[in-house]
Design a protein around this motif. Structure first.
Motif, PDB file in Angstrom:
ATOM      1  N   GLY A  35      -6.902  -0.976  -8.258  1.00 52.47           N
ATOM      2  CA  GLY A  35      -7.075  -2.428  -8.398  1.00 52.47           C
ATOM      3  C   GLY A  35      -7.437  -3.161  -7.136  1.00 52.47           C
ATOM      4  N   GLY A  36      -7.212  -2.592  -5.966  1.00 53.81           N
ATOM      5  CA  GLY A  36      -7.517  -3.287  -4.723  1.00 53.81           C
ATOM      6  C   GLY A  36      -9.025  -3.410  -4.505  1.00 53.81           C
ATOM      7  N   SER A  37      -9.388  -4.395  -3.670  1.00 54.96           N
ATOM      8  CA  SER A  37     -10.814  -4.585  -3.403  1.00 54.96           C
ATOM      9  C   SER A  37     -11.231  -3.849  -2.129  1.00 54.96           C
ATOM     10  CB  SER A  37     -11.101  -6.076  -3.243  1.00 54.96           C
ATOM     11  OG  SER A  37     -10.333  -6.561  -2.168  1.00 54.96           O
ATOM     12  N   CYS A  91       1.824   6.735   8.316  1.00 59.79           N
ATOM     13  CA  CYS A  91       2.671   5.791   9.048  1.00 59.79           C
ATOM     14  C   CYS A  91       1.765   4.804   9.795  1.00 59.79           C
ATOM     15  CB  CYS A  91       3.571   6.539  10.018  1.00 59.79           C
ATOM     16  SG  CYS A  91       4.627   5.423  10.942  1.00 59.79           S
ATOM     17  N   PHE A  92       1.828   3.547   9.388  1.00 57.47           N
ATOM     18  CA  PHE A  92       1.070   2.479  10.063  1.00 57.47           C
ATOM     19  C   PHE A  92       2.016   1.815  11.063  1.00 57.47           C
ATOM     20  CE2 PHE A  92      -1.258   3.058   6.167  1.00 57.47           C
ATOM     21  CZ  PHE A  92      -2.576   2.795   6.503  1.00 57.47           C
ATOM     22  N   THR A  93       1.566   1.693  12.321  1.00 58.16           N
ATOM     23  CA  THR A  93       2.407   1.058  13.348  1.00 58.16           C
ATOM     24  C   THR A  93       1.707  -0.186  13.879  1.00 58.16           C
ATOM     25  OG1 THR A  93       3.160   3.249  13.944  1.00 58.16           O
ATOM     26  CG2 THR A  93       3.657   1.480  15.503  1.00 58.16           C
ATOM     27  N   GLU A 132       6.252   3.483   7.048  1.00 57.81           N
ATOM     28  CA  GLU A 132       6.039   4.919   6.847  1.00 57.81           C
ATOM     29  C   GLU A 132       6.274   5.264   5.389  1.00 57.81           C
ATOM     30  OE1 GLU A 132       7.252   8.860   9.328  1.00 57.81           O
ATOM     31  OE2 GLU A 132       8.848   7.463   8.858  1.00 57.81           O
ATOM     32  N   ASP A 133       5.383   6.093   4.854  1.00 59.49           N
ATOM     33  CA  ASP A 133       5.613   6.508   3.464  1.00 59.49           C
ATOM     34  C   ASP A 133       5.497   8.021   3.359  1.00 59.49           C
ATOM     35  OD1 ASP A 133       2.847   7.353   2.783  1.00 59.49           O
ATOM     36  OD2 ASP A 133       2.379   5.239   3.107  1.00 59.49           O
ATOM     37  N   THR A 134       5.987   8.528   2.249  1.00 59.70           N
ATOM     38  CA  THR A 134       5.889   9.971   2.006  1.00 59.70           C
ATOM     39  C   THR A 134       4.828  10.195   0.923  1.00 59.70           C
ATOM     40  OG1 THR A 134       7.658   9.797   0.383  1.00 59.70           O
ATOM     41  CG2 THR A 134       8.292  10.404   2.619  1.00 59.70           C
ATOM     42  N   GLY A 135       3.772   9.367   0.995  1.00 63.04           N
ATOM     43  CA  GLY A 135       2.766   9.338  -0.082  1.00 63.04           C
ATOM     44  C   GLY A 135       1.664  10.371   0.046  1.00 63.04           C
ATOM     45  N   ILE A 136       0.490   9.995  -0.487  1.00 61.17           N
ATOM     46  CA  ILE A 136      -0.610  10.960  -0.628  1.00 61.17           C
ATOM     47  C   ILE A 136      -1.310  11.261   0.703  1.00 61.17           C
ATOM     48  CG2 ILE A 136      -1.056  10.435  -3.058  1.00 61.17           C
ATOM     49  CD1 ILE A 136      -3.349   8.596  -2.090  1.00 61.17           C
ATOM     50  N   GLY A 137      -1.098  10.402   1.685  1.00 61.55           N
ATOM     51  CA  GLY A 137      -1.734  10.624   2.993  1.00 61.55           C
ATOM     52  C   GLY A 137      -3.211  10.243   2.976  1.00 61.55           C
ATOM     53  N   LEU A 148     -10.143  -4.854   0.801  1.00 58.43           N
ATOM     54  CA  LEU A 148     -10.120  -5.832   1.901  1.00 58.43           C
ATOM     55  C   LEU A 148      -8.767  -5.852   2.611  1.00 58.43           C
ATOM     56  CD1 LEU A 148     -11.953  -8.994   0.532  1.00 58.43           C
ATOM     57  CD2 LEU A 148     -12.724  -7.450   2.303  1.00 58.43           C
ATOM     58  N   GLY A 149      -7.747  -5.279   1.925  1.00 62.57           N
ATOM     59  CA  GLY A 149      -6.370  -5.379   2.427  1.00 62.57           C
ATOM     60  C   GLY A 149      -6.205  -4.977   3.872  1.00 62.57           C
ATOM     61  N   LEU A 150      -6.608  -3.754   4.219  1.00 63.99           N
ATOM     62  CA  LEU A 150      -6.365  -3.270   5.585  1.00 63.99           C
ATOM     63  C   LEU A 150      -7.226  -3.996   6.619  1.00 63.99           C
ATOM     64  CD1 LEU A 150      -5.821   0.567   5.111  1.00 63.99           C
ATOM     65  CD2 LEU A 150      -4.150  -1.162   5.746  1.00 63.99           C
ATOM     66  N   SER A 151      -8.443  -4.421   6.196  1.00 65.19           N
ATOM     67  CA  SER A 151      -9.259  -5.154   7.190  1.00 65.19           C
ATOM     68  C   SER A 151      -8.613  -6.503   7.479  1.00 65.19           C
ATOM     69  CB  SER A 151     -10.713  -5.302   6.741  1.00 65.19           C
ATOM     70  OG  SER A 151     -10.769  -5.783   5.446  1.00 65.19           O
ATOM     71  N   ASN A 166       0.844  -1.214   0.000  1.00 65.56           N
ATOM     72  CA  ASN A 166       0.000   0.000   0.000  1.00 65.56           C
ATOM     73  C   ASN A 166       0.866   1.245   0.000  1.00 65.56           C
ATOM     74  OD1 ASN A 166      -2.489  -1.138  -0.058  1.00 65.56           O
ATOM     75  ND2 ASN A 166      -2.933  -0.901   2.118  1.00 65.56           N
ATOM     76  N   GLY A 167       1.916   1.220   0.865  1.00 70.56           N
ATOM     77  CA  GLY A 167       2.819   2.377   0.960  1.00 70.56           C
ATOM     78  C   GLY A 167       3.405   2.701  -0.405  1.00 70.56           C
ATOM     79  N   ILE A 168       3.860   1.667  -1.106  1.00 70.72           N
ATOM     80  CA  ILE A 168       4.470   1.889  -2.430  1.00 70.72           C
ATOM     81  C   ILE A 168       3.418   2.413  -3.412  1.00 70.72           C
ATOM     82  CG2 ILE A 168       5.577   0.741  -4.403  1.00 70.72           C
ATOM     83  CD1 ILE A 168       6.803  -1.250  -2.341  1.00 70.72           C
TER      84      ILE A 168
HETATM   85  P1  ADP Z   1      -6.931  -1.812  -1.312  1.00 67.06           P
HETATM   86  O1  ADP Z   1      -6.840  -3.275  -1.479  1.00 67.06           O
HETATM   87  O2  ADP Z   1      -7.975  -1.169  -2.150  1.00 67.06           O
HETATM   88  O3  ADP Z   1      -5.630  -1.111  -1.293  1.00 67.06           O
HETATM   89  P2  ADP Z   1      -6.873  -1.445   1.492  1.00 67.06           P
HETATM   90  O4  ADP Z   1      -7.807  -1.955   2.524  1.00 67.06           O
HETATM   91  O5  ADP Z   1      -5.469  -1.977   1.518  1.00 67.06           O
HETATM   92  O6  ADP Z   1      -7.565  -1.693   0.109  1.00 67.06           O
HETATM   93  O7  ADP Z   1      -6.825   0.107   1.592  1.00 67.06           O
HETATM   94  C1  ADP Z   1      -8.026   0.819   1.692  1.00 67.06           C
HETATM   95  C2  ADP Z   1      -7.839   2.229   1.214  1.00 67.06           C
HETATM   96  O8  ADP Z   1      -6.937   2.892   2.083  1.00 67.06           O
HETATM   97  C3  ADP Z   1      -7.205   2.314  -0.136  1.00 67.06           C
HETATM   98  O9  ADP Z   1      -8.210   2.381  -1.090  1.00 67.06           O
HETATM   99  C4  ADP Z   1      -6.396   3.568  -0.076  1.00 67.06           C
HETATM  100  O10 ADP Z   1      -7.170   4.668  -0.570  1.00 67.06           O
HETATM  101  C5  ADP Z   1      -6.147   3.817   1.374  1.00 67.06           C
HETATM  102  N1  ADP Z   1      -4.754   3.562   1.747  1.00 67.06           N
HETATM  103  C6  ADP Z   1      -4.234   2.428   2.228  1.00 67.06           C
HETATM  104  N2  ADP Z   1      -2.925   2.544   2.520  1.00 67.06           N
HETATM  105  C7  ADP Z   1      -2.602   3.818   2.188  1.00 67.06           C
HETATM  106  C8  ADP Z   1      -1.389   4.603   2.251  1.00 67.06           C
HETATM  107  N3  ADP Z   1      -0.254   4.071   2.702  1.00 67.06           N
HETATM  108  N4  ADP Z   1      -1.444   5.879   1.854  1.00 67.06           N
HETATM  109  C9  ADP Z   1      -2.609   6.423   1.418  1.00 67.06           C
HETATM  110  N5  ADP Z   1      -3.769   5.766   1.329  1.00 67.06           N
HETATM  111  C10 ADP Z   1      -3.778   4.476   1.715  1.00 67.06           C
END
Ligand code: ADP
Length: 445
Positions: free
Chosen positions: A405-407, A436-438, A375-380, A409-412, A348-350
């Motif tokens: 492309g993600g569904s 930053c995810f800890t 930790e990333d320097t991404g979109i936040g 479900l990743g973070l859950s 996700n960070g990448i």
């Molecule tokens: P997906 O499989 O769609 O990535 P996730 O559950 O992993 O689903 O993430 C849910 C949402 O959280 C993503 O659609 C994205 O918008 C946001 N997200 C997750 N990680 C990051 C991150 N590191 N920086 C910014 N947005 C993030």
């Protein structure tokens, strides 16, 4: 604070809430009514006992004082008047209304005393006797006179000095004050009951609402989940159908076209089975099904994740940095799942970091936890999205249009894995600056 239940979709919930509140209030009402009856009966009983003791004691004192001055059966001596100054013999002129106001040995004007001969014929009266009261038997008794005033009366046998039967002493007192007090208590209880019921009813309504809220929330979550799952399933299914139909419409299918269609079908199929696997994994973890636990070295897992995702980082032109201490950091768990959780966060960070940005993975030991920071320097992530980010199928609105492309479900899955390892995941993020995810996991002991 009580959250409002949406009115439209929740008629069933309102009805159930109302039913619950009515049940609560009814049960509480019955309990209150029983308590009220108990309190009233208790007070009335205590009054009755005190009353009996008081009348019996006054009558006993008078009896003990009178007996030594009685000489002949049924004869009133002057000494008797010493103890009952307002005593009036029947037939004398004082038996009018005057004795009703007499104040003498019979205190407070509430008491009266009849002296009766051995044939139970009244000889004299003292105090404030009831109007037109029948003269009753020898037992303590409650009486009501024509004015509806209640009296309590005891009867004691009197003897002369030489122990012959003299007659009877009937002593009683008006219960007007007692009855007024009991009536006041009764009214207080009767008026207090509907008021208490109103308070209990309102409290029941609020409590039923509080009790229903989690059920309503999970009902809504299930509804949302069903909708999201159907939506996620529909997309690959629709793609498969469109590809198959367009291929079938061709008059002739050459091998290259057939391969292309089948490859696309296989890709969609792959997506569907990944979705099904993820959902199954989530549901197993949420149901708390125990997975085998082994000692896992997080140093190795983080290094593997780096190796696996280095190519993706290069492809996305993001620099991937990893800080792993030399000392091994171990936790109890499922290596595959922990790998998946960390890989998910790093991917996700990448994915959500623009070209030239950096994703840093740090592993450290902060006793009693192993801490993995991605930790990333991404979109936040906007504050509004942070609460729901770990929900199933939740994707940030702006992200949906980017088709990453993600569904969703990743973070859950990450959170479910962390929780099933008795760990915690937290997020700090600033829109446009990075996230930053800890993850904190209990160290192996
Ligand atoms: P997906 O499989 O769609 O990535 P996730 O559950 O992993 O689903 O993430 C849910 C949402 O959280 C993503 O659609 C994205 O918008 C946001 N997200 C997750 N990680 C990051 C991150 N590191 N920086 C910014 N947005 C993030």
């Amino acid at each position: 604070m009580e959250k409002a239940i949406a009115p439209q979709s929740s008629k069933l919930f309102w009805q159930t809430r109302a039913k619950l509140a009515i049940w609560y209030a009814s049960v509480m009402g019955v309990i209150l009514a029983l308590c009220g009856v108990g309190v009233y009966e208790g007070i009335a009983h205590a009054h009755k006992m005190t009353l009996h003791r008081e009348v019996a004691s006054v009558a006993g004192t008078l009896h003990d004082s009178l007996e030594p001055v009685l000489d002949e059966p049924g004869r009133l001596t002057d000494d008797v008047r010493r103890f009952l100054p307002d005593l009036c013999r029947f037939g004398d002129s004082c038996i009018t209304n005057t004795y009703r106001h007499a104040v003498g040995a019979l205190r407070q004007g509430e008491y009266y005393a009849y002296l009766l001969d051995n044939g139970k014929t009244p000889i004299a009266v003292a105090g404030t006797p009831p109007s037109d009261l029948p003269l009753p038997a020898n037992v303590p008794i409650f009486l009501t006179d024509v004015t509806e005033t209640r009296y309590y009366q005891v009867t004691i046998k009197l003897h002369t000095q030489d122990n012959r039967d003299w007659g009877y002493l009937q002593m009683g007192r008006s219960l007007e004050a007692w009855d007024n007090y009991l009536n006041a208590v009764l009214w207080l209880l009767l008026l207090g009951f509907p008021l208490a019921l109103l308070v209990v009813g309102s409290a029941s309504w609020v409590l039923a609402g509080l009790a229903m809220q989690p059920i309503y929330d999970s009902y809504q979550q299930i509804q949302r989940f069903t909708g999201d799952a159907a939506h996620e399933l529909r997309t690959p299914l629709a793609a498969i159908r469109a590809m198959v139909e367009s291929t079938l419409r061709l008059k002739r299918i050459d091998e290259a076209e057939a391969r292309e269609t089948l490859t696309a079908v296989r890709r969609q199929n792959q997506r569907l089975s990944e979705l099904a696997t993820d959902l199954l994994l989530l549901s197993r973890m949420e149901r708390g099904i125990e997975m085998p636990r082994r000692a896992c070295c997080l140093n190795d897992i983080v290094a593997d994740v780096e190796e696996e995702l280095a190519a993706l980082a290069v492809q996305e032109r993001v620099s991937l940095r990893v800080e792993i201490p030399k000392m091994p950091i171990e936790v109890w768990g499922d290596e595959g799942q922990l790998y998946r959780a960390i890989a998910n966060l790093v991917a996700n960070g990448i994915q959500y970091t623009l070209e030239g940005g950096t994703v840093t993975v740090r592993l450290a030991e902060v006793t009693p936890f192993a801490v993995v920071e991605v930790e990333d320097t991404g979109i936040g992530i906007a504050e509004a999205d942070r609460d729901r980010l770990f929900d199933r199928f939740y994707r940030v609105q702006s992200d949906r249009s980017r088709h990453t492309g993600g569904s969703g479900l990743g973070l859950s899955i990450v959170r479910a894995i962390v929780r099933s390892h008795q760990g915690k995941i937290t997020l700090e993020s600033e829109l446009g600056r990075g996230s930053c995810f800890t993850v904190r996991l209990p160290l192996k002991v």
